[in-house]
Design a protein around this motif. Structure first.
Motif, PDB file in Angstrom:
ATOM      1  N   GLY A   1      -3.818   0.568  -2.490  1.00 17.12           N
ATOM      2  CA  GLY A   1      -3.456  -0.601  -3.275  1.00 17.12           C
ATOM      3  C   GLY A   1      -2.303  -0.359  -4.244  1.00 17.12           C
ATOM      4  O   GLY A   1      -1.387   0.429  -4.010  1.00 17.12           O
ATOM      5  N   GLU A   2      -2.387  -1.063  -5.373  1.00 19.77           N
ATOM      6  CA  GLU A   2      -1.340  -0.985  -6.386  1.00 19.77           C
ATOM      7  C   GLU A   2      -1.262   0.399  -7.004  1.00 19.77           C
ATOM      8  O   GLU A   2      -0.182   0.849  -7.390  1.00 19.77           O
ATOM      9  N   ARG A   3      -2.390   1.066  -7.110  1.00 22.01           N
ATOM     10  CA  ARG A   3      -2.397   2.405  -7.701  1.00 22.01           C
ATOM     11  C   ARG A   3      -1.566   3.379  -6.868  1.00 22.01           C
ATOM     12  O   ARG A   3      -0.943   4.292  -7.405  1.00 22.01           O
ATOM     13  N   ARG A   4      -1.565   3.205  -5.558  1.00 20.23           N
ATOM     14  CA  ARG A   4      -0.747   4.067  -4.706  1.00 20.23           C
ATOM     15  C   ARG A   4       0.729   3.921  -5.056  1.00 20.23           C
ATOM     16  O   ARG A   4       1.458   4.914  -5.137  1.00 20.23           O
ATOM     17  N   ASN A   5       1.189   2.691  -5.268  1.00 17.03           N
ATOM     18  CA  ASN A   5       2.589   2.487  -5.634  1.00 17.03           C
ATOM     19  C   ASN A   5       2.922   3.174  -6.947  1.00 17.03           C
ATOM     20  O   ASN A   5       3.992   3.765  -7.108  1.00 17.03           O
ATOM     21  N   THR A   6       1.999   3.105  -7.895  1.00 17.23           N
ATOM     22  CA  THR A   6       2.226   3.742  -9.193  1.00 17.23           C
ATOM     23  C   THR A   6       2.346   5.250  -9.057  1.00 17.23           C
ATOM     24  O   THR A   6       3.307   5.869  -9.532  1.00 17.23           O
ATOM     25  N   VAL A   7       1.361   5.857  -8.400  1.00 18.63           N
ATOM     26  CA  VAL A   7       1.335   7.320  -8.284  1.00 18.63           C
ATOM     27  C   VAL A   7       2.532   7.822  -7.488  1.00 18.63           C
ATOM     28  O   VAL A   7       3.210   8.781  -7.897  1.00 18.63           O
ATOM     29  N   LEU A   8       2.819   7.189  -6.367  1.00 17.32           N
ATOM     30  CA  LEU A   8       3.899   7.678  -5.513  1.00 17.32           C
ATOM     31  C   LEU A   8       5.268   7.472  -6.155  1.00 17.32           C
ATOM     32  O   LEU A   8       6.157   8.320  -6.017  1.00 17.32           O
TER      33      LEU A   8
ATOM     34  N   ALA B   1      11.624   5.164 -12.951  1.00 20.27           N
ATOM     35  CA  ALA B   1      10.353   4.693 -12.415  1.00 20.27           C
ATOM     36  C   ALA B   1       9.776   3.554 -13.247  1.00 20.27           C
ATOM     37  O   ALA B   1       9.129   2.647 -12.718  1.00 20.27           O
ATOM     38  N   GLY B   2      10.017   3.584 -14.572  1.00 19.49           N
ATOM     39  CA  GLY B   2       9.458   2.569 -15.451  1.00 19.49           C
ATOM     40  C   GLY B   2      10.021   1.187 -15.233  1.00 19.49           C
ATOM     41  O   GLY B   2       9.461   0.199 -15.738  1.00 19.49           O
ATOM     42  N   ARG B   3      11.101   1.065 -14.491  1.00 15.67           N
ATOM     43  CA  ARG B   3      11.666  -0.255 -14.215  1.00 15.67           C
ATOM     44  C   ARG B   3      10.838  -1.034 -13.199  1.00 15.67           C
ATOM     45  O   ARG B   3      10.974  -2.249 -13.091  1.00 15.67           O
TER      46      ARG B   3
END
Length: 470
Positions: A109-116, A365-367
């Motif tokens: 899910g969304e967490r995968r996008n964050t971590v990767l 990444a923060g963008r």
């Protein structure tokens, strides 16, 4: 009274060491007594570090250094070699605890996008920053001053690879030291990302070694080193998965004596490393991950037991690691700086470049909405730590490039050593700043606890603007 008892105990143990070294007792007996002296000094140093509000593991490292061959000489180099399996076993338990925290939810899910995305930022930008600058200054860089461009490119890629690695074991140690708040986004995401970095580093170093053979001059790269590295690192992951599945099956049948099980795990990993040359961090990470995902309930029990036993494990491992901060010939097990000489400024340059790369990577990444702008403020400091796998890769690169040999590894190990000391302090500051550090010893006096976190600032993955109180 407690301090007086510690001082008396230390004096007695030091006197016993001096007396027994003149006798003919076996080296293993000397090493055991030396281990007691070093861990006692490290424990006291950790208590002092806690009082001045820095991570205890930094105190353990400094205490081990003070007690080691570089200063008080309470433990000798040959005794450190005898105690190597104990140090490896302690490291394996820390990595096993990290692995048991990991679930496949981090890659969904969304967490995968964050971590990767964060992992790509904290690996890719430092890699490019270090490689590009080293290649630019290659005519003056000590390792490449008289080398052709193609060899300078190989050195730049090797240094960039090490800059892309963090240390999940140190991250976990700081989290348990300051009792990171359960469910905290900063600590949880940082731990997940550092593990992804270690796993991706296996692929990255293999790719760099494979490219180095056609890129470099004849004789620069040891033939077959890429294949050997794949076998060692890949074999470590496979062995770890097998060990984790075996532990899960055991815990389904036997529900008690977890402390003895941890001792057995540490022994198995240390002996596997000694006999086959496997990488202990990868073995233990894979084992913990296999246990946590196939038997979550059993994994939770083991994790709780590891947290309960954390302090003794930390004292032993970080005290012995600090004792390896000796001035002498480089053997790959610690930080020995005599061979660096005039290269110290270059080592500090690499440290600075990596810090700038981490900062710039998190700003990029923060963008993305999956990460959030709050990470650009503090998040990069959580990835400063290095150790464990980074030391192993430094030794691998030493064997891969015999022409640079000790000089290359000494430079890398010096860079890693600075990060090993500074990283835990930086990450602890992040946890306190975001309100995730809840250590009871500091709750009444430290502005970084939940009661005194920076007003309105929390880490929330997936919120493009962070989360701010009203």
């Amino acid at each position: 009274m407690q301090w007086l008892m510690l001082v008396v105990t230390f004096v007695v143990m030091a006197l016993l060491q001096r007396l027994t070294r003149s006798s003919g007792i076996p080296l293993e007996a000397h090493a055991t007594l030396a281990l007691g002296s070093v861990t006692l000094v490290a424990f006291v140093a950790g208590m002092i570090a806690q009082r001045v509000r820095i991570p205890r593991i930094v105190g353990y490292l400094i205490g081990g250094y003070v007690a080691g061959p570089a200063w008080l000489d309470l433990i000798h180099t040959d005794e450190l070699q005898v105690l190597g399996p104990i140090s490896t076993g302690a490291l394996a338990l820390i990595a096993f605890a990290v692995g048991s925290e990991l679930t496949l939810d981090a890659l969904r899910g969304e967490r995968r996008n964050t971590v990767l995305r964060i992992a790509a930022a904290v690996m890719g930008v430092p890699f490019l920053a270090v490689a590009a600058v080293v290649l630019t200054v290659s005519p003056w860089f000590p390792l490449t001053a008289h080398q052709p461009f193609r060899d300078a490119l190989v050195v730049a890629l090797a240094l960039g690879t090490v800059a892309a690695i963090s240390a999940p074991t140190l991250t976990w140690a700081v989290m348990t030291d300051v009792v990171a708040r359960p469910g905290g986004q900063a600590s949880r995401t940082t731990l997940d990302v550092t593990v992804v970095q270690d796993l991706a580093a296996v692929l990255l170093v293999t790719l760099v070694l494979a490219l180095a053979l056609p890129l470099g001059s004849r004789g620069i790269v040891t033939p077959g080193v890429a294949t050997q590295t794949v076998l060692i690192l890949g074999g470590s992951l496979v062995a770890g998965i097998i060990l984790g599945l075996a532990v899960a099956q055991y815990l389904r049948v036997i529900h008690d004596r977890l402390a003895w099980l941890l001792v057995v795990i540490a022994f198995v990993v240390s002996q596997a490393v000694r006999l086959s040359g496997l990488e202990p961090v990868l073995v233990a990470l894979a084992a913990g991950c296999a246990l946590g995902n196939t038997a979550p309930r059993e994994g939770e029990r083991v994790r709780d037991e590891l947290k309960r036993c954390a302090i003794p494990v930390y004292v032993v491992f970080f005290a012995l690691a600090g004792s390896n901060l000796q001035l002498g010939m480089l053997d790959g097990s610690g930080l020995q700086f005599e061979v660096l000489g005039d290269m110290w400024p270059w080592a500090l340059l690499l440290v600075g470049l990596r810090a700038v790369g981490l900062w710039g990577g998190l700003r990029w990444a923060g963008r993305h909405p999956a990460v959030g702008n709050v990470w650009t403020r503090y998040g990069w400091l959580g990835f400063v730590s290095q150790g464990g796998l980074a030391f192993t890769l430094a030794a691998v690169l030493r064997r891969a490039f015999p022409e640079w040999n000790v000089s290359l590894e000494a430079l890398l190990v010096a860079m890693i050593g600075v990060h090993q000391l500074a990283g835990p302090i930086c990450f602890q500051w992040v946890l306190r700043r975001t309100g995730e550090g809840t250590e009871e010893a500091h709750v009444r006096e430290t502005p970084g606890t939940i009661e005194h976190a920076e007003p309105g600032v929390t880490f929330v993955a997936g919120d493009s603007g962070g989360s701010r109180g009203m």
